[in-house]
Design a protein around this motif. Structure first.
Motif, PDB file in Angstrom:
ATOM      1  N   SER A 117       1.005  -1.008   0.039  1.00 30.36           N
ATOM      2  CA  SER A 117       0.017  -0.118  -0.101  1.00 30.36           C
ATOM      3  C   SER A 117       0.712   1.338   0.037  1.00 30.36           C
ATOM      4  CB  SER A 117      -1.057   0.078   1.326  1.00 30.36           C
ATOM      5  OG  SER A 117      -0.212   0.045   2.480  1.00 30.36           O
ATOM      6  N   SER A 118       0.267   2.419  -0.458  1.00 32.07           N
ATOM      7  CA  SER A 118       0.938   3.598  -0.218  1.00 32.07           C
ATOM      8  C   SER A 118      -0.190   4.765  -0.035  1.00 32.07           C
ATOM      9  CB  SER A 118       1.504   3.835  -1.765  1.00 32.07           C
ATOM     10  OG  SER A 118       1.875   5.139  -1.634  1.00 32.07           O
ATOM     11  N   PRO A 119       0.045   5.465   0.971  1.00 30.05           N
ATOM     12  CA  PRO A 119      -1.048   6.375   1.324  1.00 30.05           C
ATOM     13  C   PRO A 119      -1.111   7.613   0.367  1.00 30.05           C
ATOM     14  CG  PRO A 119       1.088   6.920   2.544  1.00 30.05           C
ATOM     15  CD  PRO A 119       1.309   5.818   1.727  1.00 30.05           C
ATOM     16  N   GLY A 120      -2.314   8.346   0.470  1.00 29.30           N
ATOM     17  CA  GLY A 120      -2.515   9.386  -0.368  1.00 29.30           C
ATOM     18  C   GLY A 120      -3.683   9.593  -1.223  1.00 29.30           C
ATOM     19  N   LEU A 121      -4.294  10.822  -1.288  1.00 36.25           N
ATOM     20  CA  LEU A 121      -5.484  11.156  -2.129  1.00 36.25           C
ATOM     21  C   LEU A 121      -5.272  11.830  -3.112  1.00 36.25           C
ATOM     22  CD1 LEU A 121      -8.244  11.438   0.723  1.00 36.25           C
ATOM     23  CD2 LEU A 121      -7.960   9.087  -1.024  1.00 36.25           C
ATOM     24  N   THR A 122      -5.853  11.726  -4.270  1.00 38.42           N
ATOM     25  CA  THR A 122      -5.902  12.666  -5.502  1.00 38.42           C
ATOM     26  C   THR A 122      -7.161  13.307  -5.948  1.00 38.42           C
ATOM     27  OG1 THR A 122      -4.800  12.807  -7.754  1.00 38.42           O
ATOM     28  CG2 THR A 122      -6.103  10.746  -6.885  1.00 38.42           C
ATOM     29  N   GLN A 123      -7.100  14.444  -6.649  1.00 36.29           N
ATOM     30  CA  GLN A 123      -8.149  14.778  -7.526  1.00 36.29           C
ATOM     31  C   GLN A 123      -8.490  14.338  -9.037  1.00 36.29           C
ATOM     32  OE1 GLN A 123     -10.629  17.012  -5.851  1.00 36.29           O
ATOM     33  NE2 GLN A 123      -9.175  16.671  -4.185  1.00 36.29           N
ATOM     34  N   ALA A 124      -7.326  13.584  -9.307  1.00 30.26           N
ATOM     35  CA  ALA A 124      -7.543  12.616 -10.572  1.00 30.26           C
ATOM     36  C   ALA A 124      -8.439  11.617 -10.465  1.00 30.26           C
ATOM     37  CB  ALA A 124      -6.244  12.175 -10.936  1.00 30.26           C
ATOM     38  N   GLN A 125      -8.895  11.115 -11.660  1.00 30.95           N
ATOM     39  CA  GLN A 125      -9.772   9.923 -11.654  1.00 30.95           C
ATOM     40  C   GLN A 125      -9.323   8.745 -12.559  1.00 30.95           C
ATOM     41  OE1 GLN A 125     -11.068  13.122 -13.382  1.00 30.95           O
ATOM     42  NE2 GLN A 125     -11.682  13.772 -11.183  1.00 30.95           N
ATOM     43  N   VAL A 126      -9.851   7.687 -12.059  1.00 29.25           N
ATOM     44  CA  VAL A 126      -9.593   6.661 -12.906  1.00 29.25           C
ATOM     45  C   VAL A 126     -10.450   6.686 -14.264  1.00 29.25           C
ATOM     46  CG1 VAL A 126      -9.922   3.820 -12.991  1.00 29.25           C
ATOM     47  CG2 VAL A 126      -9.492   5.215 -10.990  1.00 29.25           C
ATOM     48  N   VAL A 127      -9.548   6.259 -15.249  1.00 29.60           N
ATOM     49  CA  VAL A 127     -10.312   6.631 -16.627  1.00 29.60           C
ATOM     50  C   VAL A 127     -10.289   5.373 -17.389  1.00 29.60           C
ATOM     51  CG1 VAL A 127      -9.993   8.841 -16.762  1.00 29.60           C
ATOM     52  CG2 VAL A 127      -7.960   7.405 -17.653  1.00 29.60           C
ATOM     53  N   ASN A 128      -9.137   4.142 -17.119  1.00 32.33           N
ATOM     54  CA  ASN A 128      -9.138   3.013 -17.920  1.00 32.33           C
ATOM     55  C   ASN A 128      -8.674   2.094 -17.001  1.00 32.33           C
ATOM     56  OD1 ASN A 128      -9.799   1.506 -20.239  1.00 32.33           O
ATOM     57  ND2 ASN A 128      -7.610   1.779 -20.886  1.00 32.33           N
ATOM     58  N   VAL A 129      -8.823   0.827 -17.424  1.00 30.05           N
ATOM     59  CA  VAL A 129      -8.024  -0.670 -16.970  1.00 30.05           C
ATOM     60  C   VAL A 129      -7.752  -1.516 -18.076  1.00 30.05           C
ATOM     61  CG1 VAL A 129      -8.344  -2.602 -15.455  1.00 30.05           C
ATOM     62  CG2 VAL A 129      -9.539  -0.477 -14.722  1.00 30.05           C
ATOM     63  N   ARG A 130      -6.561  -1.859 -18.150  1.00 26.23           N
ATOM     64  CA  ARG A 130      -5.975  -2.708 -19.337  1.00 26.23           C
ATOM     65  C   ARG A 130      -5.211  -3.918 -18.711  1.00 26.23           C
ATOM     66  NH1 ARG A 130      -1.370   0.353 -21.041  1.00 26.23           N
ATOM     67  NH2 ARG A 130      -1.363   2.055 -19.886  1.00 26.23           N
ATOM     68  N   THR A 131      -4.831  -4.876 -19.413  1.00 28.76           N
ATOM     69  CA  THR A 131      -3.880  -5.997 -19.075  1.00 28.76           C
ATOM     70  C   THR A 131      -3.223  -6.227 -20.225  1.00 28.76           C
ATOM     71  OG1 THR A 131      -5.540  -7.681 -19.875  1.00 28.76           O
ATOM     72  CG2 THR A 131      -5.636  -6.872 -17.597  1.00 28.76           C
ATOM     73  N   GLY A 132      -1.947  -6.882 -19.899  1.00 30.29           N
ATOM     74  CA  GLY A 132      -1.080  -7.451 -20.807  1.00 30.29           C
ATOM     75  C   GLY A 132      -0.292  -8.733 -20.316  1.00 30.29           C
ATOM     76  N   GLU A 133       0.321  -9.574 -21.019  1.00 31.58           N
ATOM     77  CA  GLU A 133       0.965 -10.736 -20.866  1.00 31.58           C
ATOM     78  C   GLU A 133       2.621 -10.555 -21.083  1.00 31.58           C
ATOM     79  OE1 GLU A 133      -1.018 -14.466 -22.125  1.00 31.58           O
ATOM     80  OE2 GLU A 133      -1.771 -12.962 -23.437  1.00 31.58           O
ATOM     81  N   GLN A 134       3.109 -10.804 -20.167  1.00 30.86           N
ATOM     82  CA  GLN A 134       4.671 -10.609 -20.147  1.00 30.86           C
ATOM     83  C   GLN A 134       5.365 -12.146 -20.123  1.00 30.86           C
ATOM     84  OE1 GLN A 134       6.186  -7.597 -20.909  1.00 30.86           O
ATOM     85  NE2 GLN A 134       4.189  -6.890 -20.590  1.00 30.86           N
ATOM     86  N   ALA A 135       6.474 -12.323 -20.293  1.00 31.94           N
ATOM     87  CA  ALA A 135       7.118 -13.616 -20.277  1.00 31.94           C
ATOM     88  C   ALA A 135       7.262 -14.467 -18.675  1.00 31.94           C
ATOM     89  CB  ALA A 135       8.689 -13.670 -20.863  1.00 31.94           C
ATOM     90  N   CYS A 136       7.370 -13.508 -17.994  1.00 29.03           N
ATOM     91  CA  CYS A 136       7.326 -13.919 -16.730  1.00 29.03           C
ATOM     92  C   CYS A 136       6.170 -13.553 -15.498  1.00 29.03           C
ATOM     93  CB  CYS A 136       8.418 -13.582 -15.735  1.00 29.03           C
ATOM     94  SG  CYS A 136      10.087 -14.034 -16.705  1.00 29.03           S
ATOM     95  N   PHE A 137       5.232 -12.680 -16.135  1.00 28.84           N
ATOM     96  CA  PHE A 137       4.232 -12.358 -15.377  1.00 28.84           C
ATOM     97  C   PHE A 137       3.124 -11.614 -16.154  1.00 28.84           C
ATOM     98  CE2 PHE A 137       7.316  -9.111 -15.434  1.00 28.84           C
ATOM     99  CZ  PHE A 137       6.453  -7.874 -16.134  1.00 28.84           C
ATOM    100  N   ASP A 138       1.762 -11.652 -15.614  1.00 31.51           N
ATOM    101  CA  ASP A 138       0.527 -10.946 -16.132  1.00 31.51           C
ATOM    102  C   ASP A 138       0.597  -9.633 -15.568  1.00 31.51           C
ATOM    103  OD1 ASP A 138       0.042 -13.310 -17.723  1.00 31.51           O
ATOM    104  OD2 ASP A 138      -1.617 -13.983 -16.560  1.00 31.51           O
TER     105      ASP A 138
END
Length: 183
Positions: free
Chosen positions: A41-62
């Motif tokens: 975890s990391s503390p803090g709030l922002t005025q920014a908003q979530v605009v997208n969620v995406r995924t990808g595959e790598q050789a060792c992790f998703d």
């Protein structure tokens, strides 16, 4: 005696060649992952908003990426017995044998209450059907300045979390969650 030296020399050359001849190549990459599976975890709030969620595959992790239209502030990512919806506390059904609750300290709506991220299907944010580790990504809601996602994974595997600026030269930023394919 000379014959002995010739044979010794020949033997040492042959042995030396055996040491420098490469072995068969392996198709699996060396990952060297040592992330662990404890909460991050990391503390803090922002005025920014979530605009997208995406995924990808790598050789060792998703990889899961959450795009924010300003500076990324805080987050919490942890394994839970069951992912719960923001506000209602209702369970989020997810495929997989382990579940990550990802909370971004940013809303998915603007100051007028208009959605800044409105997925077509809240239970399937991305098609991860052929991924090695991910089983499902679902929207768990946005409430009182926080947005939550549920990530169903194959097993409780090591993960890492970090923030990045961008993409590009814009004012946006990203939260990145990588989950390893193996321990």
């Amino acid at each position: 005696m000379r014959k002995f030296h010739v044979w010794l020399f020949a033997f040492l050359v042959a042995a030396g060649l055996g040491l420098v001849v490469p072995g068969a190549a392996s198709g699996a990459p060396y990952c060297g992952i040592a992330w662990g599976s404890l909460a991050r975890s990391s503390p803090g709030l922002t005025q920014a908003q979530v605009v997208n969620v995406r995924t990808g595959e790598q050789a060792c992790f998703d990889r899961l990426v959450v795009d924010v239209n300003g500076t990324m502030a805080g987050y919490s990512v942890r394994y839970v017995p069951q992912v719960l919806q923001d506000g209602s506390g209702m369970p989020v059904d997810l495929r997989g044998n382990a579940f990550l609750q990802i909370t971004i300290n940013a809303p998915a709506y603007d100051s007028s209450g208009n959605s800044t991220y409105k997925p077509a299907d809240k239970s399937e944010l991305a098609n991860v059907s052929d991924y090695k580790t991910f089983r499902q990504v679902a929207f768990a809601g946005s409430f009182e300045g926080y947005t939550s996602l549920g990530l169903g994974v194959r097993a409780r595997l090591p993960f890492r979390v970090f923030k990045l600026a961008g993409p590009g030269s814009g004012s946006g930023s990203r939260l990145v969650v990588d989950v390893a394919h193996t321990w």
